[in-house]
Design an enzyme around this catalytic site. Structure first.
Site, PDB file in Angstrom:
ATOM      1  N   CYS A  11     -24.174  77.146  74.589  1.00  0.00           N
ATOM      2  CA  CYS A  11     -24.544  75.940  76.353  1.00  0.00           C
ATOM      3  C   CYS A  11     -25.571  77.178  76.822  1.00  0.00           C
ATOM      4  O   CYS A  11     -25.321  78.313  76.220  1.00  0.00           O
ATOM      5  CB  CYS A  11     -23.291  76.970  77.230  1.00  0.00           C
ATOM      6  SG  CYS A  11     -23.701  76.952  78.886  1.00  0.00           S
ATOM      7  N   CYS A  87     -16.349  81.830  80.755  1.00  0.00           N
ATOM      8  CA  CYS A  87     -18.209  81.971  80.601  1.00  0.00           C
ATOM      9  C   CYS A  87     -18.143  82.816  82.083  1.00  0.00           C
ATOM     10  O   CYS A  87     -17.551  83.153  82.999  1.00  0.00           O
ATOM     11  CB  CYS A  87     -18.144  80.886  81.651  1.00  0.00           C
ATOM     12  SG  CYS A  87     -19.492  80.479  82.799  1.00  0.00           S
ATOM     13  N   GLN A 211     -19.870  76.236  99.999  1.00  0.00           N
ATOM     14  CA  GLN A 211     -20.966  76.660  98.931  1.00  0.00           C
ATOM     15  C   GLN A 211     -20.812  77.335  97.480  1.00  0.00           C
ATOM     16  O   GLN A 211     -19.468  77.981  97.785  1.00  0.00           O
ATOM     17  CB  GLN A 211     -22.084  77.644  99.514  1.00  0.00           C
ATOM     18  CG  GLN A 211     -22.225  76.778 100.874  1.00  0.00           C
ATOM     19  CD  GLN A 211     -24.018  76.367 100.995  1.00  0.00           C
ATOM     20  OE1 GLN A 211     -24.231  76.391  99.417  1.00  0.00           O
ATOM     21  NE2 GLN A 211     -24.748  75.967 101.481  1.00  0.00           N
ATOM     22  N   GLU A 261     -20.548  64.795 109.065  1.00  0.00           N
ATOM     23  CA  GLU A 261     -20.321  64.589 107.945  1.00  0.00           C
ATOM     24  C   GLU A 261     -19.751  63.513 107.436  1.00  0.00           C
ATOM     25  O   GLU A 261     -18.798  62.783 107.526  1.00  0.00           O
ATOM     26  CB  GLU A 261     -19.598  65.662 107.287  1.00  0.00           C
ATOM     27  CG  GLU A 261     -19.076  65.830 106.222  1.00  0.00           C
ATOM     28  CD  GLU A 261     -20.194  66.162 104.610  1.00  0.00           C
ATOM     29  OE1 GLU A 261     -20.534  65.232 104.142  1.00  0.00           O
ATOM     30  OE2 GLU A 261     -20.837  67.073 104.823  1.00  0.00           O
ATOM     31  N   CYS A 333     -31.322  73.817  99.115  1.00  0.00           N
ATOM     32  CA  CYS A 333     -31.026  74.123  98.185  1.00  0.00           C
ATOM     33  C   CYS A 333     -32.780  73.751  96.972  1.00  0.00           C
ATOM     34  O   CYS A 333     -32.409  74.394  96.156  1.00  0.00           O
ATOM     35  CB  CYS A 333     -30.214  73.874  97.585  1.00  0.00           C
ATOM     36  SG  CYS A 333     -29.986  72.190  97.148  1.00  0.00           S
TER      37      CYS A 333
END
Length: 378
Positions: A11, A87, A211, A261, A333
Site C-alpha cells: 500500500c 492500517c 471530517q 446540504e 480541502c
C-alpha cells in the site's frame, strides 16, 4: 510512523510516509501561503498539527479474497484484495473492529465481490469511530439478498463488538467506482452515531459526511466559531453544511443560522442535533448550495462554505461577489481550487488563515480563511 504495508509495497496511499511529520506540516503551511498570497495579507495562524498515526475516524475498506479468507483493505492493480486491517492511520477502535468483521464475513458466508469477474455480494465495510469509541458499521452490498444473513448474525456481532451503536446495510448494485448507493437499511435500534466535539454533540447518520480527523475537526470548528464571533454577524449561512458542524458551532443568541446540504440524511442528522441542543434559531435545508443562494431574496451578513475538492465554482463565486455579504469563511480541502475561487471574488480580501492538517502522511490538507469585503470594516 512505521508501516509494514508501505515497506513491503503493498500500500502506497500514505505518499509522505518517508517525510518527517514536522517537515510535512511546514511544507503544507508554506504551500497554502504561497497559493493565497495574491489575495491579501492575512494574519496566518500557526498550523494545527495532528497525531501522525491513528487519526482516521473512518475506514472505507474494500472486501476481497474469499469467504473463508477475506481481505479487508484495498485492491491491487489486478483487482485482487490486499488486507490492511492493521492500517496505522486508522483509529484504534476501527482497527480493533476489522478482524471481528473479517470473522463475521466468514461466519455469515458473505461472498466478497470479485471486481474482475463481476460476481459476489459484499463490496465494502465502512467503519466510523466516535470520540467515545462507539462504532457505526456499514456493509455495502450488491443487492438485498444478503441482508437477512447479516440480520441473523447481528446478535453475535454485537456480542463481539458491544460498542457498535449503528449497523446498516447499504445497497450499491452498479459495477462502477462508487462506494455506496442511495438505499440504506438500518439494522439496529439506533440510526445515528454521536460525535462529541467540545460542547456540541453531532449526530451522524449513515450517508452523512463528517471530517475524517475528529481531533482536528474540533479545532477547525472552534477556529471558525472564533472568527465568526469576532465579526458578530446577525445572520449566517453554512453552505455544504454536512451534519451541521459549522452551523451548530457558530449558533448564538440573536443570530439566525441556516445550513444547506444536498444530503437528506445529513440534514436529518443536523436537525436532530439542533433539536437536542435547543437551538430553534438554527435551520437546515436539503438543497443544492448554489441553487439556494441564487434563489434567495437577500444575502446574510456572513457565509460559510465548505465545498468538496473542486471548490464552489463560478456560479456561487459570482453570487458571493455581488451578494453584499460582509464576510465569508471558506474551509477548503484543496488550496488550489480555493485560490481559483478567490480569483473570482475580487471584492474580498483575506483577513486570516490557518492550515489544519486533517490528513497526515499525505499531501492533502484543510485550509480555513476569513474573507472580508473591501471597505466593510470602515
Amino acid at each position: 510512523m512505521d508501516c509494514s504495508y508501505y515497506d513491503a509495497g503493498r500500500c502506497r496511499s500514505c505518499t509522505l510516509l518517508d517525510v518527517p511529520y514536522g517537515t510535512q506540516l511546514a511544507d503544507k503551511d508554506r504551500l497554502a501561503r504561497e497559493l493565497l498570497a495574491p489575495f491579501g495579507d492575512p494574519e496566518w495562524l500557526p498550523p494545527v498539527a495532528s497525531s501522525p498515526s491513528g487519526y482516521r475516524n473512518k475506514a472505507k475498506m474494500v472486501v476481497g479474497g474469499t469467504v473463508d479468507a477475506p481481505t479487508i483493505g484495498i485492491l491491487d492493480e489486478a483487482g485482487r484484495g490486499v488486507d490492511l486491517r492493521e492500517c496505522g492511520i486508522c483509529a484504534a477502535g476501527v482497527r480493533a473492529a476489522l478482524p471481528v468483521l473479517a470473522r463475521f464475513v466468514t461466519r455469515t458466508r458473505l461472498v466478497p465481490y470479485d471486481v474482475p469477474a463481476r460476481r459476489g455480494e459484499l463490496k465494502y465495510v465502512l467503519v466510523t469511530a466516535s470520540p467515545d469509541d462507539e462504532l457505526m458499521i456499514r456493509f455495502v452490498l450488491r443487492d438485498e439478498s444478503a441482508v437477512a444473513r447479516i440480520r441473523r448474525g447481528l446478535p453475535g456481532l454485537l456480542r463481539e463488538l458491544p460498542n457498535a451503536r449503528v449497523v446498516s446495510a447499504n445497497l450499491q448494485p452498479d459495477h462502477k467506482a462508487v462506494v455506496e448507493g442511495d438505499r440504506e437499511i438500518v439494522l439496529t435500534p439506533d440510526a445515528s452515531l454521536v460525535m462529541r466535539l467540545g460542547d456540541v454533540s453531532l449526530r451522524l447518520r449513515p450517508q452523512s459526511f463528517f471530517q475524517t480527523n475528529t481531533a482536528v475537526a474540533e479545532r477547525l470548528y472552534a477556529q471558525v466559531a472564533e472568527w465568526v464571533d469576532a465579526v458578530s454577524p446577525a445572520s449566517v449561512w453554512d453552505l455544504y453544511c454536512g451534519v451541521g458542524g459549522f452551523a451548530l458551532h457558530v449558533a448564538a443568541p440573536g443570530r439566525r443560522v441556516v445550513g444547506v446540504e444536498t444530503s437528506k440524511e445529513a440534514v436529518r442528522s443536523a436537525r436532530a442535533t439542533a433539536a437536542a441542543a435547543g437551538l430553534p434559531q438554527v435551520a437546515f435545508r436539503a438543497q443544492d448550495a448554489t441553487a439556494f443562494a441564487l434563489g434567495a431574496a437577500a444575502a446574510p451578513e456572513l457565509v460559510i462554505v465548505n465545498p468538496p475538492r473542486r471548490g464552489i465554482g463560478a456560479d456561487l463565486t459570482g453570487w458571493l461577489e455581488r451578494s453584499g455579504a460582509r464576510h465569508v469563511v471558506y474551509s477548503s480541502c484543496n488550496p488550489a481550487s480555493l485560490a481559483k475561487d478567490l480569483a473570482g471574488m475580487p471584492s474580498y480580501t483575506l483577513r486570516a488563515g490557518r492550515v489544519l492538517d486533517m490528513f497526515p502522511q499525505t499531501g492533502h490538507m484543510e485550509v480555513a480563511v476569513l474573507l472580508e469585503r473591501v471597505g466593510a470594516a470602515q
